[in-house]
Design a protein around this motif. Structure first.
Motif, short mmCIF file in Angstrom:
data_model
loop_
_atom_site.label_atom_id
_atom_site.label_comp_id
_atom_site.label_asym_id
_atom_site.label_seq_id
_atom_site.Cartn_x
_atom_site.Cartn_y
_atom_site.Cartn_z
N TYR A 1 0.85 -1.19 0.00
CA TYR A 1 0.00 0.00 0.00
C TYR A 1 0.88 1.24 0.00
CZ TYR A 1 -3.84 -2.98 1.64
OH TYR A 1 -4.79 -3.95 1.77
N GLN B 1 0.66 5.20 1.35
CA GLN B 1 -0.09 6.09 2.23
C GLN B 1 0.33 7.53 1.98
OE1 GLN B 1 0.40 5.29 6.43
NE2 GLN B 1 -1.22 6.70 7.03
N GLY C 1 -5.55 8.20 2.89
CA GLY C 1 -5.60 6.84 3.40
C GLY C 1 -4.57 5.96 2.72
N LEU C 2 -4.87 4.68 2.68
CA LEU C 2 -3.97 3.70 2.06
C LEU C 2 -4.56 3.27 0.72
CD1 LEU C 2 -3.35 3.49 5.20
CD2 LEU C 2 -2.56 1.19 4.69
N PHE D 1 4.67 7.17 1.99
CA PHE D 1 4.95 6.15 3.00
C PHE D 1 4.41 4.84 2.46
CE2 PHE D 1 6.38 4.84 6.94
CZ PHE D 1 5.40 4.30 7.76
N LEU E 1 3.58 0.83 2.88
CA LEU E 1 3.27 -0.18 3.87
C LEU E 1 3.06 -1.54 3.22
CD1 LEU E 1 0.79 1.85 6.07
CD2 LEU E 1 2.97 0.94 6.81
N PRO F 1 6.18 -1.93 9.55
CA PRO F 1 6.41 -0.58 10.07
C PRO F 1 6.50 0.50 9.01
CG PRO F 1 8.44 -1.83 10.10
CD PRO F 1 7.37 -2.79 9.68
N GLN G 1 4.22 4.34 15.28
CA GLN G 1 3.99 2.90 15.42
C GLN G 1 3.35 2.30 14.18
OE1 GLN G 1 2.19 1.51 19.05
NE2 GLN G 1 3.05 3.17 20.27
N HIS G 2 3.34 0.93 14.15
CA HIS G 2 2.70 0.20 13.07
C HIS G 2 1.21 0.48 13.03
CE1 HIS G 2 5.78 -3.34 13.01
NE2 HIS G 2 6.36 -2.25 13.37
N LEU G 3 0.65 0.32 11.87
CA LEU G 3 -0.80 0.26 11.74
C LEU G 3 -1.27 -1.03 12.41
CD1 LEU G 3 -2.84 2.08 10.14
CD2 LEU G 3 -2.80 0.33 8.38
N PHE H 1 -8.27 4.58 10.78
CA PHE H 1 -8.67 4.24 9.42
C PHE H 1 -9.77 3.20 9.44
CE2 PHE H 1 -5.37 6.39 7.06
CZ PHE H 1 -4.30 6.44 7.94
N PHE I 1 -9.52 1.41 1.95
CA PHE I 1 -9.39 2.23 3.14
C PHE I 1 -10.05 3.59 2.95
CE2 PHE I 1 -6.46 0.22 6.12
CZ PHE I 1 -5.96 -0.83 5.37
N GLY I 2 -10.55 4.13 4.07
CA GLY I 2 -10.95 5.52 4.08
C GLY I 2 -9.72 6.40 4.18
N ALA I 3 -9.94 7.70 4.09
CA ALA I 3 -8.83 8.66 4.09
C ALA I 3 -8.19 8.83 5.45
CB ALA I 3 -9.31 10.00 3.56
N GLY I 4 -8.86 8.35 6.49
CA GLY I 4 -8.30 8.46 7.83
C GLY I 4 -8.82 9.67 8.58
#
Lengths: 114, 114
Positions: A35, A37, A42-43, A88, A90, A107, B42-44, B90, B104-107
Motif C-alpha cells: 500500500y 499512504q 488513506g492507504l 509512505f 506499507l 512498520p 507505530q505500526h498500523l 482508518f 481504506f478511508g482517508a483516515g
C-alpha cells in the motif's frame, strides 16, 4: 518473534532511478500486499499476491513492479516511471484462506525524492 | 469502484470526552469491516473487526463499533477518551470474494488534549 519487517526505514531516490523496498514476513501467510499512504488519502493498494509466483495489480500499480519468488518475501520496486513516488509505503500480509482474515502491517518505508 | 468515506479529517477533544468517528462504504454486497489505528511512530494495527453476527463489536482499549447494514455504516465509538488515544484512525472494508483486498478511508486524525 513473528511479524513483518520492512527495510529500509527511509529511502532516497534520485531522478530516473529505480529503488526496491523490502518486505519480509515470518508469519507463514500466503497473501502479501503493498500500500501507499499519502496524507489525507488513506492507504491505496499498489500490488498484491495470494500465492508464490503470482501477483495482481491493485488500484495504483502504474510505475511499480513486484515479484513473489518466496512465500516470505514480496519486494516492491518503484521505477523511474512513477512520477510522484514520495510517500509512505506499507506492506501487509494475511493467511488468505477462509475469507476474512485480518491483514497485519509492517512498520513502513518512507521514500523521498532528492 | 468501492469507496470508503470517513466523515471527519481531524477531531480534537479533551480527555474524558466521548468519541464517535463515522465510516460509510458504497458496496452493497457482503462485506467485512475493520478499524485500524496508527499511533505516532507505530505500526498500523487492528482496533476491531466485523465479519458476521452481533453488529456491535468490541475492540481493544475500550473501543467499539456498530455495523448498520441499512446505512452502510460502521461507526467507531469510545465513551471516554484518554490522551493516549491520540492517533490516526482508518476504516477499511473488504468485499467478500474480492481477493481479501481492503479499501481504506482517508483516515481521521484524533488529537486528545490532556
Amino acid at each position: 518473534d513473528g511479524g513483518i519487517t520492512q527495510s529500509p526505514k527511509y529511502l532516497f531516490r534520485k531522478e530516473g532511478q529505480n529503488v526496491t523496498l523490502s518486505c519480509e514476513q515470518n508469519l507463514n501467510h500466503d497473501a502479501m500486499y503493498w500500500y501507499r499512504q499519502d496524507p489525507g488519502q488513506g492507504l491505496r493498494l499498489i500490488y498484491y499476491s495470494q500465492i508464490v509466483n503470482d501477483f495482481q495489480k491493485g488500484d495504483i500499480a502504474e510505475g511499480y513492479s513486484v515479484s513473489r519468488e518466496k512465500k516470505e518475501s514480496f519486494p516492491l520496486t518503484v521505477t523511474s516511471a512513477q512520477k510522484n513516488p514520495t510517500a509512505f509505503y506499507l506492506c501487509a500480509s494475511n493467511t488468505a484462506q477462509g475469507g476474512s482474515e485480518t491483514q497485519y502491517f509492517g512498520p513502513g518505508t518512507r521514500l523521498l525524492v532528492l | 469502484a468501492q469507496s470508503v468515506s470517513q466523515h471527519n479529517h481531524h477531531v480534537i477533544l479533551s480527555e474524558a470526552a466521548s468519541l464517535e468517528l463515522g465510516c460509510n462504504y458504497s458496496y452493497g454486497g457482503t462485506v467485512n469491516l475493520f478499524w485500524y489505528v496508527q499511533y505516532p511512530g507505530q505500526h498500523l494495527q487492528l482496533l476491531l473487526k466485523y465479519f458476521s453476527g452481533d453488529p456491535l463489536v468490541k475492540g481493544i482499549k475500550g473501543f467499539e463499533a456498530e455495523f448498520i447494514k441499512s446505512k452502510f455504516s460502521f461507526n467507531l465509538r469510545k465513551p471516554s477518551v484518554q490522551w493516549s488515544d491520540t492517533a490516526e484512525y482508518f476504516c477499511a472494508v473488504n468485499r467478500v470474494g474480492n481477493d481479501y483486498k481492503l479499501s481504506f478511508g482517508a483516515g481521521t486524525t484524533v488529537t486528545v488534549r490532556a
